[in-house]
Design a protein around this motif. Structure first.
Motif, PDB file in Angstrom:
ATOM      1  N   ASN A 175      11.310  19.659  -0.837  1.00  9.84           N
ATOM      2  CA  ASN A 175      10.801  18.411  -1.433  1.00  9.84           C
ATOM      3  C   ASN A 175      11.694  17.229  -1.063  1.00  9.84           C
ATOM      4  OD1 ASN A 175       8.452  19.077  -3.524  1.00  9.84           O
ATOM      5  ND2 ASN A 175       9.878  20.797  -3.391  1.00  9.84           N
ATOM      6  N   TYR A 226      10.642  14.252  -0.050  1.00 11.67           N
ATOM      7  CA  TYR A 226       9.840  13.022  -0.039  1.00 11.67           C
ATOM      8  C   TYR A 226      10.683  11.851  -0.572  1.00 11.67           C
ATOM      9  CZ  TYR A 226       9.452  14.200  -5.005  1.00 11.67           C
ATOM     10  OH  TYR A 226       9.759  14.502  -6.308  1.00 11.67           O
ATOM     11  N   HIS A 277       1.897  16.574   2.643  1.00 19.99           N
ATOM     12  CA  HIS A 277       2.086  16.966   1.239  1.00 19.99           C
ATOM     13  C   HIS A 277       3.563  16.712   0.943  1.00 19.99           C
ATOM     14  CE1 HIS A 277       2.529  19.332  -2.419  1.00 19.99           C
ATOM     15  NE2 HIS A 277       1.199  19.335  -2.516  1.00 19.99           N
ATOM     16  N   THR A 278       3.839  16.236  -0.256  1.00 17.78           N
ATOM     17  CA  THR A 278       5.224  15.869  -0.582  1.00 17.78           C
ATOM     18  C   THR A 278       6.205  17.043  -0.475  1.00 17.78           C
ATOM     19  OG1 THR A 278       4.464  16.112  -2.863  1.00 17.78           O
ATOM     20  CG2 THR A 278       4.807  13.862  -2.059  1.00 17.78           C
ATOM     21  N   THR A 282       6.225  14.043  -9.093  1.00 16.31           N
ATOM     22  CA  THR A 282       6.431  13.748  -7.681  1.00 16.31           C
ATOM     23  C   THR A 282       5.789  12.424  -7.301  1.00 16.31           C
ATOM     24  OG1 THR A 282       6.413  16.112  -7.182  1.00 16.31           O
ATOM     25  CG2 THR A 282       6.001  14.611  -5.344  1.00 16.31           C
ATOM     26  N   GLY A 283       4.519  12.262  -7.680  1.00 16.65           N
ATOM     27  CA  GLY A 283       3.797  11.043  -7.322  1.00 16.65           C
ATOM     28  C   GLY A 283       4.498   9.802  -7.867  1.00 16.65           C
ATOM     29  N   ALA A 295       7.658   9.110  -5.767  1.00 17.86           N
ATOM     30  CA  ALA A 295       7.306   8.646  -4.413  1.00 17.86           C
ATOM     31  C   ALA A 295       6.711   7.237  -4.465  1.00 17.86           C
ATOM     32  CB  ALA A 295       6.336   9.633  -3.766  1.00 17.86           C
ATOM     33  N   ALA A 304       0.481  14.126  -3.258  1.00 15.03           N
ATOM     34  CA  ALA A 304       1.481  14.514  -4.271  1.00 15.03           C
ATOM     35  C   ALA A 304       0.732  15.343  -5.305  1.00 15.03           C
ATOM     36  CB  ALA A 304       2.111  13.270  -4.885  1.00 15.03           C
TER      37      ALA A 304
END
Ligand code: NAP
Length: 553
Positions: free
Chosen positions: A60, A62, A175-176, A199-200, A203, A390
């Motif tokens: 991960n 990202y 994909h993240t 995650t979203g 990011a 995400a």
């Protein structure tokens, strides 16, 4: 304890390589498993799908990826020299620092030579006659081992929703959790980001700073709290290091394996609305992320109490976001706060005040397809140069079911778990002997601090292996009855909480067709340890131990 006596002849040794234990995954639990099992003089082979160590913190990478538990806690406890010498620059470490730490540990303890990198396990087959596991990887390895420690990760199996047309997209998409190592530039680009979980959020906050234009496609808004992250002050670090032993001991005794030196104020309803707001304001300003939810004792037990805290957070969102329509869309209203993993952010809601960031509601107007040039919803079309998913994980069970695992009688783990992912003590699935799961279903895994939890689970598995060897047993399995008892115990505890009120990955609701079942042991790590200890001290009650015929003959 039940004992049985079946043939346990060894498989031909002239064939594939043999090992005592195969560890799947070189994340934090896998690395510790290597360290710990090696101390038992066992031959251990570790397969890792990536080309480096760190697991979650390897994959991960990202923009904005950062842990949400303080690094002084979210770190190994097994070696005091390590915890004294390592320096964390910030309260909450970014991905690069965590990956750096994993690499340091691998080098410092000489773990690297036992890890086979770029070797994703794609088959685990139990050979009943030989009492051995056959482990195969995508690149062609084949190792035969007595035990498996599956440290393959609770948040490892990527969820890529079945968006029609995704393959036709002519821009770049990621994909993240499979983010490229090379720097991805957003400058001047029209970027689309689907998903607003932890995650979203992270990011979005980072990408919003440089993207030409960022479209955030939101289906369900998230509750998020300020991380209050900052450089770690020297006196804070010193104090921790002076008291590490005591604090680790205290952490190991509590439900989430965390150091929680905060006052709890009793029930929300012990206070007037004005007093509640004053207490919550103070907590919002001072408490690092997750501790905020512990301000009152009934936030996670009563819908009414929870709603008070949820509405306070909505009030904060409305204060921060200038456009009232956007603010309203960002306010979570369909599930209680904390029943999906609470997020922590550093300016997420503020990001929507930027002129280059647009929030798109894909709850009211769902995504219909990805086109060669962008994304279409039922309400409109968005031209994009770069698309980011995400969209999370097939959590807790996905890394295990995707490994193609077959046990006694050729039973497929996916079939066994078709209705619900049962096991005993979160460690062992009936019919899959000698396979220990770390952070799998039925364990407190993702509801506790995962590095320390992983250490404890690995220690438990290592102690069991040592015990079996010492006492001449070839294998350990569990029973359907023990699994059912554990499932009932888990369900009874979960029913007392508010977690059932959310369509979360905790209950598998994010994956179409996945059985809906609260997969996590919610009684707390303290109680979990006690329960695991009890079963062993009662002579492995709930397990089936099989004598090694060669040793008893
Ligand atoms: P997640 O929480 O499952 O979020 C996935 C997001 O994608 C959700 O907003 C979901 O919407 C959306 N989504 C999925 N399929 C979609 C579709 N077909 N159309 C539109 N939207 C879709 O995943 P995550 O954010 O990767 O986080 C997973 C877990 O990893 C976290 O809960 C946390 O435990 C951990 N994590 C921790 C950190 C940290 O320590 N700071 C950071 C990142 C992740 P719905 O909600 O409507 O399904």
């Amino acid at each position: 304890m039940t004992t049985a006596s079946t043939a346990t002849e060894t498989s031909a040794t002239s064939g594939p390589e043999t090992a005592d234990v195969v560890v799947v995954g070189a994340g934090f639990s896998g690395l510790y498993a290597l360290y710990r099992l090696r101390k038992l003089n066992l031959k251990v082979v570790c397969f890792e799908a990536g080309d480096g160590v760190g697991g979650t913190w390897y994959w991960n990478r990202y923009p904005g990826a950062r842990v949400d538990i303080e690094s002084m806690q979210y770190s190994y406890s097994f070696d005091d020299d390590l915890q004294q010498e390592w320096r964390w620059p910030e309260y909450f470490s970014p991905q690069a620092d965590l990956e750096g730490y994993a690499n340091h540990v691998a080098d410092r303890f000489g773990l690297r030579e036992q890890i086979r990198f770029n070797a994703r396990v794609n088959r685990l087959r139990w050979d009943e006659q030989a009492g051995r596991w056959h482990v195969s990887t995508e690149r062609g390895d084949h190792v035969v081992a007595r035990y498996i420690v599956a440290a393959s990760g609770a948040l490892d199996a990527t969820n890529i929703p079945d968006f029609p047309g995704l393959d036709s997209f002519r821009g770049e998409w990621h994909h993240t959790s499979q983010w490229p190592k090379e720097k991805v530039s957003f400058a001047g680009k029209r970027v689309g980001l689907i998903g607003t979980g932890s995650t979203g959020l992270q990011a979005t906050t980072e990408i919003g700073k440089t993207a030409g234009h960022l479209y955030v496609f939101q289906r369900t808004p998230a509750y998020s709290l300020p991380a209050n992250n900052r450089p770690l002050p020297a006196d804070y670090e010193r104090e921790w290091k002076e008291h590490y032993a005591d604090r680790r001991a205290e952490m190991s005794r509590n439900f989430a394996l965390g150091y929680l030196p905060v006052q709890q104020y009793g029930s929300v309803f012990d206070y007037s609305p004005e007093e509640r707001t004053r207490i919550l304001e103070q907590a919002w300003a001072q408490r690092n992320g997750l501790l905020f939810l512990r301000t009152f004792t009934d936030t996670m037990m009563s819908l009414e109490a929870n709603e008070v805290v949820a509405e306070f957070i909505r009030g904060k969102i409305r204060e921060i976001v200038k456009d009232p329509e956007v603010a309203e869309l960002l306010c979570p209203k369909t599930y209680p706060v904390g029943t999906k993993r609470i997020c922590m952010d550093t300016g997420y809601f503020e990001t929507f005040n930027r002129p280059n960031v647009t929030l798109v509601d894909v709850r009211s107007n769902p995504i219909t397809e990805i086109t060669p040039t962008g994304l279409r919803t039922t309400a409109g079309e968005y031209d994009l140069d770069l698309l980011i998913l995400a969209t999370g994980f097939d959590a807790v069970t996905g890394s295990l079911t995707r490994m193609n695992v077959t046990g006694v009688g050729g039973t497929d783990l996916r079939e066994k778990w078709a209705e619900r992912p049962t096991n005993f003590l979160g460690f062992m699935v009936a019919g899959f002997p000698n396979l220990f799961m770390i952070h799998g279903p039925g364990s407190p895994g993702v509801l506790a601090q995962m590095i320390t939890g992983g250490e404890w689970q690995v220690d438990w598995a290592a102690d069991v292996i040592q015990d079996l060897d010492r006492n001449g047993y070839a294998s350990i399995d569990t029973t359907d009855a023990a699994e059912q008892g554990w499932a009932a115990e888990m369900a009874e505890m979960a029913a007392k909480t508010l977690y059932q009120h959310a369509n979360s990955w905790y209950v598998g609701a994010n994956i179409p067709g996945k059985p809906r079942y609260f997969m996590i042991y919610i009684g707390g790590f303290d109680q979990y340890k006690r329960r695991c200890g009890e079963q062993v001290s009662k002579g492995y009650e709930g397990f089936v131990l099989t004598k090694d015929k060669r040793r008893t003959a």
